[in-house]
Design an enzyme around this catalytic site. Structure first.
Site, PDB file in Angstrom:
ATOM      1  CB  SER A  96      -0.958   0.169   1.417  1.00 44.48           C
ATOM      2  OG  SER A  96      -1.479  -1.056   1.028  1.00 44.48           O
ATOM      3  CE  LYS A 171      -4.824  -1.729   2.881  1.00 44.05           C
ATOM      4  NZ  LYS A 171      -4.355  -1.968   2.484  1.00 44.05           N
ATOM      5  CE  LYS A 239       2.040   2.452   4.665  1.00 39.05           C
ATOM      6  NZ  LYS A 239       1.811   1.971   3.694  1.00 39.05           N
TER       7      LYS A 239
END
Length: 294
Positions: A96, A171, A239
């Protein structure tokens, strides 16, 4: 059956690589911490000592590493995939990362004679172990069709969502929704406990109504038990929310609740909870409520 190099054998990557080996593929794994290759070797795969060795004979190269710089290093860095893979190899990046980084890497891959799909996953450690991941795939329709038999081994819901970078964009949206759900679930449980409610019974009935969700099903018991062994670490979700907030700003989109939960995730990390499961946002609610987390 394909020869697959699998780079990144962490919480998610290891069970995914094991599934591919058990399905009959020849899987060659590489991880910076060599001991992480043990499960794959036990399942019939082999361990490589370098990226170059792993990808040399691979038809398919799978990548599952933590962040954008890691993917850039694995693919385009010195001694990386682009320097050592066979021309025409299909690269599936399960990581990701930032959509713009994916788009740039896809351009580089094409120029070097490779095919690159961004295929980030959702479902956490349980989804990886049970081969039930949701996989959102960006790239060409032809490359998606070529990768589909591989993706079917590790995932349950597999959707081609558009050109390169689209998987990462979807995502990011997924991580926004999940973080918000976890935070509200944590607040609800702290609220219920403050009133002395039977929380197990409360969670059961909430799960049967509109408040029910996959997040409630998977994370409520962890909060009730104060058991936060990582399935997906706070530092990684931190993140991902950074990706969301940056991408939203670039697009001129306002995500006010997302901004709040991003700050709460950052607070959890700053308070030493980065290595815990993201359900440990619960500990942040406890701190804000004047309770010392257990």
């Amino acid at each position: 059956m394909s020869t697959i190099a699998f780079i990144g054998l962490g919480i998610m990557g290891s069970p995914m690589a094991v599934h591919l080996a058990k399905a009959g593929h020849q899987v060659i794994g590489y991880n910076r911490s060599p001991e992480r290759t043990a499960a794959l070797v036990h399942a019939g795969g082999t361990a490589a000592e370098s990226i170059a060795q792993a990808v040399a004979d691979a038809d398919v190269i799978a990548v599952m590493v933590p962040d954008s710089p890691d993917v850039q290093s694995v693919l385009a860095g010195e001694h990386g995939v682009f320097d050592h893979a066979k021309p025409g190899a299909l690269i599936i990046d399960f990581s990701s990362i930032r959509p713009d980084v994916t788009t740039e890497l896809a351009t580089q891959a094409t120029e070097r004679g490779f095919r690159l799909l961004d295929a980030p996953v959702s479902g956490g450690e349980a989804g990886a172990i049970n081969a039930a991941l949701s996989i959102m795939v960006g790239g060409s329709a032809e490359d998606f069709a070529a990768a589909k038999p591989i993706l079917d081994v590790v995932g349950k819901t597999i959707v081609h969502v558009g050109p390169s970078g689209s998987g990462q964009t979807v995502k990011a949206a997924n991580q926004l929704i999940v973080a918000g759900n976890i935070e509200l679930l944590a607040e609800a449980i702290v609220f219920l406990e403050a009133y002395g409610v039977d929380t197990t019974a409360a969670v059961e009935v909430l799960g049967g109504g509109l408040a029910g969700s996959a997040v409630l099903n998977q994370k409520a018991q962890k909060m009730l038990d104060r058991s936060f062994d990582p399935g997906f670490r706070i530092e990684l979700h931190h993140k991902d929310l950074g990706i969301v907030t940056a991408a939203a700003r670039e697009a001129g989109v306002v995500t006010p609740l997302g901004a709040v939960v991003a700050q709460l995730m950052a607070s959890a990390r700053a308070n030493g909870d980065g290595g815990l499961d993201h359900s440990a946002l619960f500990r942040g609610v406890e701190r804000l409520s004047g309770r010392k987390p257990e």
